[in-house]
Each structure stands twice: as structure tokens, then as C-alpha cells.
Design a protein around this motif. Structure first.
Motif, PDB file in Angstrom:
ATOM      1  N   TYR A 106     -59.281  99.731 102.879  1.00 10.34           N
ATOM      2  CA  TYR A 106     -57.933  99.429 103.364  1.00 10.34           C
ATOM      3  C   TYR A 106     -56.860 100.078 102.485  1.00 10.34           C
ATOM      4  CZ  TYR A 106     -60.655  95.889 105.812  1.00 10.34           C
ATOM      5  OH  TYR A 106     -61.592  95.250 106.587  1.00 10.34           O
ATOM      6  N   TYR A 107     -57.227 101.116 101.762  1.00  3.88           N
ATOM      7  CA  TYR A 107     -56.246 101.834 100.937  1.00  3.88           C
ATOM      8  C   TYR A 107     -55.043 102.292 101.756  1.00  3.88           C
ATOM      9  CZ  TYR A 107     -58.613 102.471  96.398  1.00  3.88           C
ATOM     10  OH  TYR A 107     -59.157 102.283  95.159  1.00  3.88           O
ATOM     11  N   GLU A 108     -55.289 102.717 102.979  1.00 10.75           N
ATOM     12  CA  GLU A 108     -54.217 103.249 103.814  1.00 10.75           C
ATOM     13  C   GLU A 108     -53.119 102.217 104.070  1.00 10.75           C
ATOM     14  OE1 GLU A 108     -58.066 105.358 104.762  1.00 10.75           O
ATOM     15  OE2 GLU A 108     -57.412 103.309 104.382  1.00 10.75           O
ATOM     16  N   LEU A 109     -53.466 100.952 103.965  1.00 11.51           N
ATOM     17  CA  LEU A 109     -52.511  99.878 104.217  1.00 11.51           C
ATOM     18  C   LEU A 109     -51.622  99.602 103.007  1.00 11.51           C
ATOM     19  CD1 LEU A 109     -51.918  97.859 106.561  1.00 11.51           C
ATOM     20  CD2 LEU A 109     -53.511  96.274 105.459  1.00 11.51           C
ATOM     21  N   TYR A 110     -52.043 100.052 101.848  1.00 10.86           N
ATOM     22  CA  TYR A 110     -51.377  99.654 100.602  1.00 10.86           C
ATOM     23  C   TYR A 110     -49.898 100.050 100.524  1.00 10.86           C
ATOM     24  CZ  TYR A 110     -51.367  98.242  95.670  1.00 10.86           C
ATOM     25  OH  TYR A 110     -51.123  97.609  94.474  1.00 10.86           O
ATOM     26  N   PRO A 111     -49.493 101.246 100.958  1.00  6.77           N
ATOM     27  CA  PRO A 111     -48.053 101.554 100.898  1.00  6.77           C
ATOM     28  C   PRO A 111     -47.194 100.544 101.641  1.00  6.77           C
ATOM     29  CG  PRO A 111     -49.303 103.567 101.264  1.00  6.77           C
ATOM     30  CD  PRO A 111     -50.275 102.429 101.387  1.00  6.77           C
ATOM     31  N   PHE A 112     -47.654 100.075 102.807  1.00  7.26           N
ATOM     32  CA  PHE A 112     -46.861  99.097 103.554  1.00  7.26           C
ATOM     33  C   PHE A 112     -46.942  97.713 102.931  1.00  7.26           C
ATOM     34  CE2 PHE A 112     -47.315 102.321 106.949  1.00  7.26           C
ATOM     35  CZ  PHE A 112     -45.958 102.508 107.201  1.00  7.26           C
ATOM     36  N   VAL A 113     -48.043  97.388 102.296  1.00  4.47           N
ATOM     37  CA  VAL A 113     -48.125  96.134 101.547  1.00  4.47           C
ATOM     38  C   VAL A 113     -47.063  96.125 100.448  1.00  4.47           C
ATOM     39  CG1 VAL A 113     -49.552  94.784  99.963  1.00  4.47           C
ATOM     40  CG2 VAL A 113     -50.555  95.723 102.049  1.00  4.47           C
ATOM     41  N   ILE A 114     -46.959  97.230  99.726  1.00  2.00           N
ATOM     42  CA  ILE A 114     -45.966  97.325  98.645  1.00  2.00           C
ATOM     43  C   ILE A 114     -44.556  97.232  99.196  1.00  2.00           C
ATOM     44  CG2 ILE A 114     -45.067  98.817  96.821  1.00  2.00           C
ATOM     45  CD1 ILE A 114     -47.940 100.049  96.716  1.00  2.00           C
ATOM     46  N   LEU A 115     -44.282  97.978 100.250  1.00  2.00           N
ATOM     47  CA  LEU A 115     -42.928  98.006 100.813  1.00  2.00           C
ATOM     48  C   LEU A 115     -42.503  96.639 101.348  1.00  2.00           C
ATOM     49  CD1 LEU A 115     -43.095 101.428 102.659  1.00  2.00           C
ATOM     50  CD2 LEU A 115     -41.710 100.895 100.650  1.00  2.00           C
ATOM     51  N   LEU A 116     -43.455  95.862 101.851  1.00  2.00           N
ATOM     52  CA  LEU A 116     -43.123  94.534 102.364  1.00  2.00           C
ATOM     53  C   LEU A 116     -43.112  93.476 101.268  1.00  2.00           C
ATOM     54  CD1 LEU A 116     -45.185  94.653 105.667  1.00  2.00           C
ATOM     55  CD2 LEU A 116     -42.695  94.492 105.502  1.00  2.00           C
ATOM     56  N   GLU A 126     -65.374  95.583 101.926  1.00  2.37           N
ATOM     57  CA  GLU A 126     -64.907  96.555 100.934  1.00  2.37           C
ATOM     58  C   GLU A 126     -63.405  96.769 101.079  1.00  2.37           C
ATOM     59  OE1 GLU A 126     -67.946  99.822  99.272  1.00  2.37           O
ATOM     60  OE2 GLU A 126     -67.324 100.153 101.324  1.00  2.37           O
ATOM     61  N   LEU A 127     -62.636  96.239 100.151  1.00  2.00           N
ATOM     62  CA  LEU A 127     -61.182  96.381 100.245  1.00  2.00           C
ATOM     63  C   LEU A 127     -60.741  97.825 100.058  1.00  2.00           C
ATOM     64  CD1 LEU A 127     -59.797  93.186  98.459  1.00  2.00           C
ATOM     65  CD2 LEU A 127     -60.045  93.651 100.897  1.00  2.00           C
ATOM     66  N   ARG A 128     -61.581  98.652  99.447  1.00  2.00           N
ATOM     67  CA  ARG A 128     -61.208 100.060  99.299  1.00  2.00           C
ATOM     68  C   ARG A 128     -61.111 100.738 100.664  1.00  2.00           C
ATOM     69  NH1 ARG A 128     -65.440 103.032 100.507  1.00  2.00           N
ATOM     70  NH2 ARG A 128     -64.173 104.894 100.097  1.00  2.00           N
ATOM     71  N   VAL A 179     -56.384  87.733  98.738  1.00  6.60           N
ATOM     72  CA  VAL A 179     -55.687  87.762 100.015  1.00  6.60           C
ATOM     73  C   VAL A 179     -54.518  86.771 100.049  1.00  6.60           C
ATOM     74  CG1 VAL A 179     -55.931  87.341 102.491  1.00  6.60           C
ATOM     75  CG2 VAL A 179     -57.729  88.568 101.237  1.00  6.60           C
ATOM     76  N   ILE A 180     -54.700  85.577  99.513  1.00  7.38           N
ATOM     77  CA  ILE A 180     -53.643  84.564  99.613  1.00  7.38           C
ATOM     78  C   ILE A 180     -52.375  84.969  98.852  1.00  7.38           C
ATOM     79  CG2 ILE A 180     -53.002  82.228  98.914  1.00  7.38           C
ATOM     80  CD1 ILE A 180     -55.606  81.235  99.920  1.00  7.38           C
ATOM     81  N   PRO A 181     -52.460  85.393  97.576  1.00  7.69           N
ATOM     82  CA  PRO A 181     -51.220  85.815  96.897  1.00  7.69           C
ATOM     83  C   PRO A 181     -50.529  86.982  97.580  1.00  7.69           C
ATOM     84  CG  PRO A 181     -52.989  85.488  95.310  1.00  7.69           C
ATOM     85  CD  PRO A 181     -53.613  85.441  96.667  1.00  7.69           C
ATOM     86  N   LEU A 232     -57.372  94.790  93.166  1.00  6.22           N
ATOM     87  CA  LEU A 232     -57.448  94.720  94.624  1.00  6.22           C
ATOM     88  C   LEU A 232     -58.590  95.536  95.204  1.00  6.22           C
ATOM     89  CD1 LEU A 232     -53.639  95.093  95.434  1.00  6.22           C
ATOM     90  CD2 LEU A 232     -54.985  92.991  95.491  1.00  6.22           C
ATOM     91  N   PHE A 233     -58.847  96.724  94.656  1.00 11.06           N
ATOM     92  CA  PHE A 233     -59.713  97.678  95.341  1.00 11.06           C
ATOM     93  C   PHE A 233     -61.007  98.032  94.610  1.00 11.06           C
ATOM     94  CE2 PHE A 233     -55.348  98.654  96.818  1.00 11.06           C
ATOM     95  CZ  PHE A 233     -55.533  98.412  98.166  1.00 11.06           C
ATOM     96  N   PHE A 234     -61.104  97.768  93.307  1.00 11.71           N
ATOM     97  CA  PHE A 234     -62.314  98.157  92.572  1.00 11.71           C
ATOM     98  C   PHE A 234     -63.325  97.006  92.565  1.00 11.71           C
ATOM     99  CE2 PHE A 234     -60.089 101.400  89.549  1.00 11.71           C
ATOM    100  CZ  PHE A 234     -59.610 102.077  90.649  1.00 11.71           C
TER     101      PHE A 234
END
Length: 361
Positions: free
Chosen positions: A323-333, A319-321, A278-280, A157-159
Motif C-alpha cells: 500500500y505504498y502508493e497510498l502513503y502520499p494521500f495518507v500524509i496529505l490528509l 503486507e502493508l508494503r 491502523v487505528i492511530p 508502517l511498511f517494514f
């Protein structure tokens, strides 16, 4: 029971070592670690260009830990070449085919890699805690293995362009702060929040999330007082950083809306490049969206919009990196979608605590 718990801990420890051992060399071999405006030597010596030098939490930890480690090892009178941190640095530099100039900082790179590894471990552990808190009715193994899967997905996702040395700390600090906000551990959060600001200015995004969480549960005057404290802490730290690095080349922020981002949005190749990612992820978030905790949905939408706007103005939107701050909520959802798809919400063991999510709408 004790035997099962011991086996579970050993298995999880082995898996974390395996995942982090994979992440470390992949992280360090990407552009931005050895070379670039925020390379590791410049960051730890506080010589990087502004605004990157402001993101000083992890580099400062590495700076003092490295200096302290070298001084302590020198007191033993042993050959510096057998220093474990230095040897680890040499190994990492060799595996990642680092440029020749990086080898002079082998000890610092060894310490940096250890701190990065701890950040990834902390991210996984605190994501497990917040998953357990938000979804107490899920079997315990969901909160234990979901963070491992999330860590393993980080490179995909980020590298995709480059890495900065403070990125793993961003992952860790936001996972920690999200847990503290969700679990309402306010005192610890007050202590941690200034550290999050030292790591990256996007810590200001935690303030509206804190407000969303506390608005209906805490008296208005107290909520405003708590929010005011965070604003004051943020402003004070940012002014201090600006004064401390006023002589450093660069600017307080960089603007890339006109010179990069607007033109890039008109490039079809940009969208084709990110469709496989993004789609998955979007599908996992979209499935049963309205049934997921309201607080998580509101927080995700808020952060997604703000991060996209700030990326358009001050960053590199592709640069998707960023958006690291968003990742915890992506996981939780995403967790409920995966749990439901594989039927993991059924047949929880007797030791599991049943109940609805404390964040349910």
C-alpha cells in the motif's frame, strides 16, 4: 534573512542525512533484499521471477550505474578495493549481516543503497512541495518537517514483513506524480508517467487521480485525450515488458485470493497485529475529515479500495508494503489533523503566503 535560510537548509540537510542513514540499514536487513524471489542480484541482472522482474526501473538504473561506475573506476588504474561504491557496499553488508553470497555483489549493493537513499530524499522533497501547494496558509516549517516525520515512520508502517528493492522508487514516483498532478505540471507528468509504469504496474492508479484533478478544469475532449495517452503508454510498456521477459520463469500476475488471502481474513491474529498501526493512522485521517480537500478525500478512498481489492486478488493482503502508493494521500490528509492539534496553523510568519487550499471543496 539569508543567514536564517542557510541555517534552515543546513538543519534540514542534517535531519535528512540522519533519517535516511537510519532507514537504509533497516531497509536492507529485511527479508526480500538479499534472498527471495526478487533479491537485488536477480533484479539487477533481469533474472528475477515474473511478475517481479517487470518492476525494472530502479534495478535497471542500478545495473547501468554499477557497470558504468566499475568501468570508469577501472580506467583510473586504482585498486578496486578502494572504489567508494564497493566500500560502501561492504559497510552496508557488514552492518546488515548479509549472507555470504551477497558479498560478491558489494559494488551493486553500494550503488543500490545510494539510489535508494536518493529515492527517500526525493520522496521527502516532493512531499514537502505538494504539502506546500495544498496548504499554502500553513507555516513553511510544516511542509519541511512533515515529510521527515513521514520518512521516519516508514519502517514502523511498511517494514513489517519484507522489502523489495523497488519499494523506495514506488514511494518516490508516487510522491512526484501526485505533486505533478496537483500542481498541474502536465508536460513533466507526461514524461514521468511511463517511468512510473516501468517501476510498478500500480502506476495505472494515477490515471483516475489525474482525471479527478482535471475533470472540472480542462475541456472534456482534452481531458479524454490526456487520459488516452496515459492508457496507451501503460499498455505499450506492459506489452513490451511482457515480450522482453517472456522467457523468464513465472507468470504475468500471481493469484492469491483462494490459496492465502481469504483464509487469512478469518484469522483473528491478523487484526490484532495491525490494530496498533491502523487505528492511530485512521484516527488522524478521520479527524475533521469533511473539512479536508475533496480531491484528497476522493483520491484516498479510490486508491484504498483499489489497492485492497488488488491485494486480495494478486498480492498478500497483510503486507502493508503493498500500500505504498497510498502513503502520499495518507500524509496529505493527516497533516491538517496534526497542525490543528498543535496549533501550528496560527501565527504564520510574514513571508508565508496566506490563502485557502487550491484543492478545497
Amino acid at each position: 534573512m539569508m543567514k536564517q535560510k542557510a541555517v534552515r537548509i543546513i538543519v534540514l540537510a542534517i535531519l535528512y542525512v540522519a533519517v535516511i542513514s537510519f532507514l537504509l540499514p533497516v531497509f536492507f536487513m529485511k527479508y526480500g533484499v538479499y534472498v527471495g524471489v526478487a533479491n537485488v542480484p536477480d533484479m539487477i541482472e533481469w533474472q528475477a521471477k515474473r511478475p517481479f522482474v517487470y518492476r525494472t526501473l530502479l534495478p535497471t538504473i542500478v545495473r547501468f550505474a554499477s557497470a558504468g561506475g566499475e568501468a570508469g573506476f577501472a580506467l583510473t588504474g586504482q585498486d578496486p578495493s578502494v572504489d567508494p561504491a564497493r566500500r560502501f557496499g561492504w559497510y552496508l553488508l557488514g552492518v546488515t549481516r548479509a549472507p555470504e553470497e551477497a558479498w560478491a555483489y558489494a559494488h551493486a549493493y553500494g550503488v543500490a543503497a545510494a539510489v535508494v537513499a536518493l529515492c527517500y530524499l526525493g520522496f521527502g522533497l516532493f512531499m514537502g512541495l505538494v504539502i506546500r501547494h495544498v496548504y499554502p496558509h500553513y507555516p513553511r516549517y510544516v511542509s519541511q518537517f512533515a515529510p521527515l516525520m513521514a520518512l521516519a515512520a516508514v519502517p514502523l508502517l511498511f517494514f513489517r514483513y519484507g522489502n523489495k528493492i523497488y519499494d523506495p522508487m514506488t514511494l518516490f514516483m508516487f510522491a512526484l506524480c501526485v505533486y505533478l498532478i496537483v500542481a498541474r505540471k502536465r508536460l513533466i507528468y507526461w514524461i514521468v508517467f511511463p517511468l512510473a509504469v516501468l517501476n510498478k504496474e500500480t502506476a495505472i492508479l494515477l490515471i483516475p487521480i489525474f482525471l479527478l484533478r482535471e475533470w472540472r478544469e480542462v475541456p472534456r475532449w482534452k481531458t479524454f485525450a490526456l487520459v488516452a495517452w496515459q492508457i496507451v503508454a501503460f499498455v505499450a510498456i506492459k506489452f513490451w515488458l511482457r515480450a522482453a521477459f517472456s522467457a523468464t520463469p513465472g507468470s504475468f500476475v500471481e493469484f492469491h485470493l483462494l490459496d492465502h488471502n481469504l483464509g487469512l481474513l478469518a484469522t483473528p491474529g491478523l487484526y490484532l497485529k495491525f490494530v496498533p498501526v491502523v487505528i492511530p493512522v485512521g484516527f488522524l485521517l478521520w479527524v475533521r475529515w469533511r473539512e479536508k480537500p475533496l480531491f484528497l478525500r476522493q483520491s484516498f478512498v479510490l486508491w484504498a479500495v483499489v489497492l485492497f481489492v488488488t491485494a486480495m486478488l494478486f498480492g498478500w493482503v497483510e503486507e502493508l508494503r503493498g500500500y505504498y502508493e497510498l502513503y502520499p494521500f495518507v500524509i496529505l490528509l493527516a497533516v491538517p489533523s496534526v497542525v490543528e492539534a498543535f496549533g501550528m496553523n496560527r501565527g504564520a510568519s510574514d513571508e508565508e503566503e496566506a490563502g485557502e487550499s487550491p484543492l478545497a471543496a
